[in-house]
Motif scaffolding. Structure first.
Motif, PDB file in Angstrom:
ATOM      1  N   PRO A 232       0.800  -1.234   0.000  1.00 55.84           N
ATOM      2  CA  PRO A 232       0.000   0.000   0.000  1.00 55.84           C
ATOM      3  C   PRO A 232       0.832   1.282   0.000  1.00 55.84           C
ATOM      4  O   PRO A 232       0.324   2.335  -0.381  1.00 55.84           O
ATOM      5  CB  PRO A 232      -0.831  -0.126   1.286  1.00 55.84           C
ATOM      6  CG  PRO A 232      -0.132  -1.131   2.123  1.00 55.84           C
ATOM      7  CD  PRO A 232       0.590  -2.055   1.204  1.00 55.84           C
ATOM      8  N   LEU A 233       2.093   1.184   0.425  1.00 54.42           N
ATOM      9  CA  LEU A 233       2.908   2.404   0.508  1.00 54.42           C
ATOM     10  C   LEU A 233       3.730   2.668  -0.760  1.00 54.42           C
ATOM     11  O   LEU A 233       4.299   3.748  -0.916  1.00 54.42           O
ATOM     12  CB  LEU A 233       3.849   2.342   1.730  1.00 54.42           C
ATOM     13  CG  LEU A 233       3.130   2.173   3.071  1.00 54.42           C
ATOM     14  CD1 LEU A 233       4.123   2.105   4.226  1.00 54.42           C
ATOM     15  CD2 LEU A 233       2.134   3.321   3.307  1.00 54.42           C
ATOM     16  N   GLU A 234       3.806   1.691  -1.626  1.00 50.10           N
ATOM     17  CA  GLU A 234       4.570   1.876  -2.872  1.00 50.10           C
ATOM     18  C   GLU A 234       3.707   2.573  -3.923  1.00 50.10           C
ATOM     19  O   GLU A 234       2.508   2.332  -4.003  1.00 50.10           O
ATOM     20  CB  GLU A 234       5.038   0.522  -3.440  1.00 50.10           C
ATOM     21  CG  GLU A 234       5.973  -0.255  -2.545  1.00 50.10           C
ATOM     22  CD  GLU A 234       7.293   0.454  -2.260  1.00 50.10           C
ATOM     23  OE1 GLU A 234       7.754   1.253  -3.104  1.00 50.10           O
ATOM     24  OE2 GLU A 234       7.842   0.217  -1.168  1.00 50.10           O
ATOM     25  N   LYS A 235       4.364   3.401  -4.725  1.00 54.41           N
ATOM     26  CA  LYS A 235       3.638   4.008  -5.856  1.00 54.41           C
ATOM     27  C   LYS A 235       3.616   3.034  -7.023  1.00 54.41           C
ATOM     28  O   LYS A 235       4.496   2.184  -7.156  1.00 54.41           O
ATOM     29  CB  LYS A 235       4.328   5.302  -6.284  1.00 54.41           C
ATOM     30  CG  LYS A 235       4.106   6.400  -5.274  1.00 54.41           C
ATOM     31  CD  LYS A 235       4.504   7.753  -5.783  1.00 54.41           C
ATOM     32  CE  LYS A 235       4.053   8.770  -4.740  1.00 54.41           C
ATOM     33  NZ  LYS A 235       4.657  10.045  -4.848  1.00 54.41           N
ATOM     34  N   ILE A 236       2.597   3.163  -7.849  1.00 58.70           N
ATOM     35  CA  ILE A 236       2.514   2.355  -9.068  1.00 58.70           C
ATOM     36  C   ILE A 236       3.151   3.172 -10.200  1.00 58.70           C
ATOM     37  O   ILE A 236       2.670   4.262 -10.530  1.00 58.70           O
ATOM     38  CB  ILE A 236       1.042   2.000  -9.381  1.00 58.70           C
ATOM     39  CG1 ILE A 236       0.497   1.096  -8.266  1.00 58.70           C
ATOM     40  CG2 ILE A 236       0.923   1.330 -10.749  1.00 58.70           C
ATOM     41  CD1 ILE A 236      -1.008   0.903  -8.299  1.00 58.70           C
ATOM     42  N   LYS A 237       4.255   2.650 -10.723  1.00 59.26           N
ATOM     43  CA  LYS A 237       4.944   3.400 -11.789  1.00 59.26           C
ATOM     44  C   LYS A 237       4.319   3.105 -13.152  1.00 59.26           C
ATOM     45  O   LYS A 237       4.188   3.991 -13.980  1.00 59.26           O
ATOM     46  CB  LYS A 237       6.429   3.015 -11.827  1.00 59.26           C
ATOM     47  CG  LYS A 237       7.231   3.579 -10.655  1.00 59.26           C
ATOM     48  CD  LYS A 237       8.690   3.855 -11.007  1.00 59.26           C
ATOM     49  CE  LYS A 237       9.516   2.604 -11.140  1.00 59.26           C
ATOM     50  NZ  LYS A 237      10.968   2.795 -10.937  1.00 59.26           N
ATOM     51  N   ALA A 238       3.996   1.819 -13.371  1.00 53.14           N
ATOM     52  CA  ALA A 238       3.523   1.444 -14.718  1.00 53.14           C
ATOM     53  C   ALA A 238       2.722   0.155 -14.647  1.00 53.14           C
ATOM     54  O   ALA A 238       2.873  -0.643 -13.710  1.00 53.14           O
ATOM     55  CB  ALA A 238       4.721   1.254 -15.650  1.00 53.14           C
ATOM     56  N   ILE A 239       1.878  -0.018 -15.664  1.00 51.71           N
ATOM     57  CA  ILE A 239       1.188  -1.301 -15.845  1.00 51.71           C
ATOM     58  C   ILE A 239       1.282  -1.660 -17.328  1.00 51.71           C
ATOM     59  O   ILE A 239       1.022  -0.815 -18.194  1.00 51.71           O
ATOM     60  CB  ILE A 239      -0.271  -1.273 -15.338  1.00 51.71           C
ATOM     61  CG1 ILE A 239      -0.945  -2.649 -15.573  1.00 51.71           C
ATOM     62  CG2 ILE A 239      -1.084  -0.142 -15.932  1.00 51.71           C
ATOM     63  CD1 ILE A 239      -2.265  -2.830 -14.830  1.00 51.71           C
ATOM     64  N   ALA A 240       1.689  -2.908 -17.598  1.00 49.50           N
ATOM     65  CA  ALA A 240       1.774  -3.406 -18.976  1.00 49.50           C
ATOM     66  C   ALA A 240       0.681  -4.452 -19.165  1.00 49.50           C
ATOM     67  O   ALA A 240       0.404  -5.246 -18.254  1.00 49.50           O
ATOM     68  CB  ALA A 240       3.148  -4.018 -19.235  1.00 49.50           C
ATOM     69  N   VAL A 241       0.063  -4.444 -20.338  1.00 50.65           N
ATOM     70  CA  VAL A 241      -1.068  -5.347 -20.613  1.00 50.65           C
ATOM     71  C   VAL A 241      -0.862  -6.038 -21.954  1.00 50.65           C
ATOM     72  O   VAL A 241      -0.479  -5.395 -22.941  1.00 50.65           O
ATOM     73  CB  VAL A 241      -2.405  -4.562 -20.670  1.00 50.65           C
ATOM     74  CG1 VAL A 241      -3.588  -5.518 -20.795  1.00 50.65           C
ATOM     75  CG2 VAL A 241      -2.565  -3.671 -19.455  1.00 50.65           C
ATOM     76  N   THR A 242      -1.156  -7.332 -21.978  1.00 46.63           N
ATOM     77  CA  THR A 242      -1.052  -8.058 -23.234  1.00 46.63           C
ATOM     78  C   THR A 242      -2.120  -9.144 -23.323  1.00 46.63           C
ATOM     79  O   THR A 242      -2.723  -9.516 -22.313  1.00 46.63           O
ATOM     80  CB  THR A 242       0.366  -8.659 -23.397  1.00 46.63           C
ATOM     81  OG1 THR A 242       0.511  -9.128 -24.733  1.00 46.63           O
ATOM     82  CG2 THR A 242       0.619  -9.791 -22.421  1.00 46.63           C
ATOM     83  N   VAL A 243      -2.346  -9.621 -24.535  1.00 47.79           N
ATOM     84  CA  VAL A 243      -3.337 -10.679 -24.753  1.00 47.79           C
ATOM     85  C   VAL A 243      -2.704 -11.814 -25.559  1.00 47.79           C
ATOM     86  O   VAL A 243      -1.754 -11.598 -26.311  1.00 47.79           O
ATOM     87  CB  VAL A 243      -4.588 -10.140 -25.488  1.00 47.79           C
ATOM     88  CG1 VAL A 243      -5.371  -9.209 -24.595  1.00 47.79           C
ATOM     89  CG2 VAL A 243      -4.229  -9.436 -26.778  1.00 47.79           C
TER      90      VAL A 243
END
Ligand code: THU
Length: 160
Positions: free
Chosen positions: A86-97
């Motif tokens: 909960p204390l970490e920031k979210i830098k990025a999210i990668a999505v694939t199919v």
């Protein structure tokens, strides 16, 4: 009449143009597909979330015979990330199919809304990296507002 025009910015990168960190995140998103449970749609999706301490969390879509009880890959990864870190920031999210397609795998509106919530919470843009299933190029949105310009935010609630 008052016309409102919105512009968004997305950048397309070939695999050779990506940073090593994002290349790794892309590979992790592909790996995440292995965890998909998608017997109803046969549409496996993988997501990988990069946190500020460089931890990478994988998620995949999880379906259910009671269809609405299932969850998309992005939210599976994001909710786990927020619950466990909960204390970490979210830098990025990668999505694939897994399926071949001419399209980039744009996240659904609910997933974008969830990304928007965490972006507002941390007050720092989240990079959204969409991996083309056939070309291996990626589409980068630097901040969720480039995919969801009119997100519902907590400010809406405080104005009532
Ligand atoms: N799905 C995702 O995992 N992410 C999205 O952004 C869109 C859709 C999943 C949900 C369902 O398991 C399958 O893809 C077909 O809709």
């Amino acid at each position: 009449m008052n016309k409102i025009t919105v512009s968004v910015e997305l950048s397309e990168f070939s695999p050779g143009e990506m940073t090593p960190l994002y290349k790794d995140l892309v590979e992790k998103a592909k790996e995440a597909i292995k965890g998909s449970y998608s017997p109803y749609s046969n549409y496996p999706v993988g997501a990988a979330v990069l946190l500020s301490d460089n931890t990478i969390i994988l998620g995949s879509n999880q379906e259910n015979a009671a269809y609405p009880s299932g969850l998309c890959a992005e939210r599976t990864a994001l909710f786990y990330s927020s619950s466990q870190y909960p204390l970490e920031k979210i830098k990025a999210i990668a999505v694939t199919v897994a399926r071949s397609s001419e399209e980039y795998p744009f996240p659904c509106g609910s997933c974008l809304q969830v990304i928007s919530e965490y972006q507002s919470k941390q007050n720092h843009p989240i990079d959204i990296i969409l991996i083309h299933p056939d070309k291996d190029s990626v589409l980068l949105a630097k901040g969720v507002e480039n995919l969801l310009p009119f997100a519902f935010k907590k400010q809406h609630l405080s104005n009532t």
